[in-house]
Design a protein around this motif. Structure first.
Motif, PDB file in Angstrom:
ATOM      1  N   LYS A  82       0.654  -1.102  -0.036  1.00  0.00           N
ATOM      2  CA  LYS A  82      -0.072  -0.057   0.146  1.00  0.00           C
ATOM      3  C   LYS A  82       0.930   1.311  -0.071  1.00  0.00           C
ATOM      4  O   LYS A  82       1.729   1.268   0.790  1.00  0.00           O
ATOM      5  N   TYR A  84       0.323   5.706   0.483  1.00  0.00           N
ATOM      6  CA  TYR A  84      -0.486   6.582   0.728  1.00  0.00           C
ATOM      7  C   TYR A  84       0.049   8.009  -0.011  1.00  0.00           C
ATOM      8  O   TYR A  84       0.957   8.298   0.037  1.00  0.00           O
ATOM      9  N   SER A  85      -1.094   8.693  -0.395  1.00  0.00           N
ATOM     10  CA  SER A  85      -1.002   9.812  -1.238  1.00  0.00           C
ATOM     11  C   SER A  85      -0.211  11.052  -0.600  1.00  0.00           C
ATOM     12  O   SER A  85       0.453  11.765  -1.078  1.00  0.00           O
ATOM     13  N   ALA A 103      -0.817  -1.549 -10.554  1.00  0.00           N
ATOM     14  CA  ALA A 103      -1.472  -0.676  -9.464  1.00  0.00           C
ATOM     15  C   ALA A 103      -3.015  -1.354  -9.548  1.00  0.00           C
ATOM     16  O   ALA A 103      -3.730  -1.864 -10.637  1.00  0.00           O
ATOM     17  N   TRP A 105      -6.707  -0.789  -6.652  1.00  0.00           N
ATOM     18  CA  TRP A 105      -7.966   0.158  -6.443  1.00  0.00           C
ATOM     19  C   TRP A 105      -7.215   1.462  -5.501  1.00  0.00           C
ATOM     20  O   TRP A 105      -6.230   1.172  -5.030  1.00  0.00           O
ATOM     21  N   GLU A 106      -8.004   2.470  -5.417  1.00  0.00           N
ATOM     22  CA  GLU A 106      -7.495   3.625  -4.730  1.00  0.00           C
ATOM     23  C   GLU A 106      -8.729   4.032  -3.824  1.00  0.00           C
ATOM     24  O   GLU A 106      -9.675   4.149  -4.503  1.00  0.00           O
ATOM     25  N   ARG A 107      -8.741   4.323  -2.499  1.00  0.00           N
ATOM     26  CA  ARG A 107      -9.679   4.788  -1.757  1.00  0.00           C
ATOM     27  C   ARG A 107      -9.274   5.940  -0.901  1.00  0.00           C
ATOM     28  O   ARG A 107      -8.138   5.991  -0.712  1.00  0.00           O
ATOM     29  N   ARG A 266      -5.372   9.210   1.119  1.00  0.00           N
ATOM     30  CA  ARG A 266      -5.873   8.339   0.096  1.00  0.00           C
ATOM     31  C   ARG A 266      -4.752   7.281  -0.035  1.00  0.00           C
ATOM     32  O   ARG A 266      -3.521   7.328   0.216  1.00  0.00           O
ATOM     33  N   ARG A 268      -3.382   3.648  -2.251  1.00  0.00           N
ATOM     34  CA  ARG A 268      -3.617   2.859  -3.433  1.00  0.00           C
ATOM     35  C   ARG A 268      -2.703   1.473  -3.146  1.00  0.00           C
ATOM     36  O   ARG A 268      -1.549   1.485  -2.578  1.00  0.00           O
TER      37      ARG A 268
END
Length: 456
Positions: A82, A84-85, A103, A105-107, A266, A268
């Motif tokens: 994972k 993180y943005s 890559a 999903w992104e949440r 976020r 990903r």
């Protein structure tokens, strides 16, 4: 992006990173192995693995990625990583793609102060939330709930993972040393499933787990935007924790934000699959109050006439190919002799198991396990499940065909080993360790018990 955050969001983000990333729990999930490699925390589940890399400078990102791929390839496990943005990604996303990661999903990552969340009010007509424990005697998460959960997501932690991971106070994974370290904790309540029902129909479900040594509970997943489930979650989690973390998008994210969650960053996922085949099951799988668990107990009871009574007889009808030793030489569950007994039994069971055969460990009226003896015990592998020593409960190791195993009887303080194959592997060593045998083939030999090994 960080500069535009409010003070509250910054505080939540700082707590999230400090308490939830790069952590090594005191008790690993059942059947899993957690390793620390510099800044990286790897978790191996046997069927897959994860990488957790906290924010911070990494001298050689390419070398770090290659090292993780080599380790997971050796284990034959696909891996999820994972990003993180809000991290200064150091080009990590690009480096992962160059290394063959894909890559996913992104949440949004959402956090709420529990005191800010709504509490349960008057239920809508015909709608009710009930609790279905993910462990212990409250284990009533039925198949309908599992099917709904499996058909939604992706989730922060799937319901299947939550059920497989959850450590309990049984002796499957937690050693006496673990129990002392976790004194005062009730692992029974560390995982919980909430079910929203309308009369007899299941509308949705949510599940959560406490995060050890943190202020957080983790909302593993929710099958839809149901405010009633948020309120139930807040009531239960508020008994122990201060905050809840979740991952969501779409309508579910909107409902959580309306209820009091804030987006703090976020996330990903990136995925990599090693060459070759992947194991279809974990090295150790928990069994408790499910058809397989009940079936193996019933077959064992029928074959060996296992009885639990306070008078004339308590134990099994020992077969002709069995030997029983007294365990009075073991002064306590922590006695070094208990460890030696376990090592002898493990060597014997591993030597007798057929290729690909799974064994069972059963603990009367507690959780048990099905496990692969070739994938447990030793460096880089999960612990061998349970113990042969009957620590206050009846303990059984068993093959699926019931041809061999062990039976630990706490009432008699004895250990019975049955099956010619297994006796050939362990009898000499156990006799040398424990002394004169009590029975052979269920027949009392008339020996007078002596502590320790027989005289030379």
């Amino acid at each position: 992006m960080v500069g535009g955050m409010s003070g509250t969001v910054q505080e939540l983000l700082a707590a999230h990173d400090a308490q939830l990333r790069g952590r090594v729990p005191r008790v690993s999930p059942v059947g899993a192995v957690i390793e620390q490699d510099g800044p990286v925390v790897r978790t191996h589940y046997g069927t897959h693995g994860t990488v957790d890399l906290p924010d911070g400078a990494v001298p050689d990102v390419v070398a770090l990625i290659r090292r993780q791929q080599a380790v997971f390839a050796e284990h034959g496990e696909p891996v999820e990583w994972k990003l993180y943005s809000h991290d200064q990604e150091r080009g990590l996303g690009e480096r992962l793609r160059e290394a063959g990661f894909t890559a996913g999903w992104e949440r949004a990552v959402l956090v709420a102060e529990i005191e800010d969340l709504p509490r349960p009010g008057v239920s809508s007509a015909g709608r009710e939330v009930r609790e279905a424990g993910a462990g212990g005697s409250r284990y009533d998460v039925h198949d309908r709930i599992r099917r709904i959960a499996a058909g939604t997501g992706p989730h922060r932690t799937s319901l299947a993972e939550l059920e497989a991971n959850a450590p309990q106070w049984g002796k499957l994974q937690i050693t006496p040393a673990d129990a002392r370290a976790l004194a005062g904790r009730s692992l029974w309540w560390d995982t919980m499933v909430f079910v929203l029902e309308s009369e007899t129909k299941v509308l949705g479900a949510a599940w959560y787990e406490r995060v050890d040594d943190s202020e957080f509970s983790s909302l593993g997943g929710m099958t839809g935007p149901y405010p009633e489930l948020v309120a139930a979650l807040a009531r239960r989690a508020g008994l122990h924790d201060r905050r809840i973390v979740a991952e969501a998008d779409g309508a579910l994210q909107g409902m959580l934000e309306e209820a009091g969650f804030q987006e703090i960053t976020r996330v990903r996922t990136y995925h990599w699959y090693p060459p070759g085949s992947v194991a279809s099951d974990r090295p150790v799988q928990r069994l408790i109050r499910d058809p397989e668990h009940d079936a193996i107990w019933n077959r064992f009871e029928d074959r060996y006439r296992f009885m639990r009574r306070n008078d004339i007889f308590d134990g099994i009808t020992e077969p002709s190919d069995s030997v029983t030793w007294h365990l009075a030489a073991c002064e306590s569950p922590d006695d070094p002799l208990v460890t030696e007994i376990q090592e002898i039994v493990e060597r014997g069971l591993r030597a007798c198991a057929k290729p690909g055969e799974r064994l069972y460990w059963l603990d009367w009226q507690h959780e048990g396990a099905r496990f692969d003896p070739e994938r447990v015990g030793g460096p880089g592998r999960p612990r061998w499940p349970g113990r042969a020593y009957p620590d206050a409960d009846y303990h059984v190791y068993l093959t699926d065909d019931l041809r061999l195993g062990t039976f630990g009887n706490p009432r008699e303080d004895s250990l019975c080993v049955f099956g010619d194959e297994l006796l050939a592997e362990v009898e000499e060593d156990l006799t040398a360790l424990l002394g004169i045998v009590l029975r052979r083939g269920g027949r009392n030999l008339g020996n007078i018990w002596e502590f320790g090994p027989p005289d030379a």
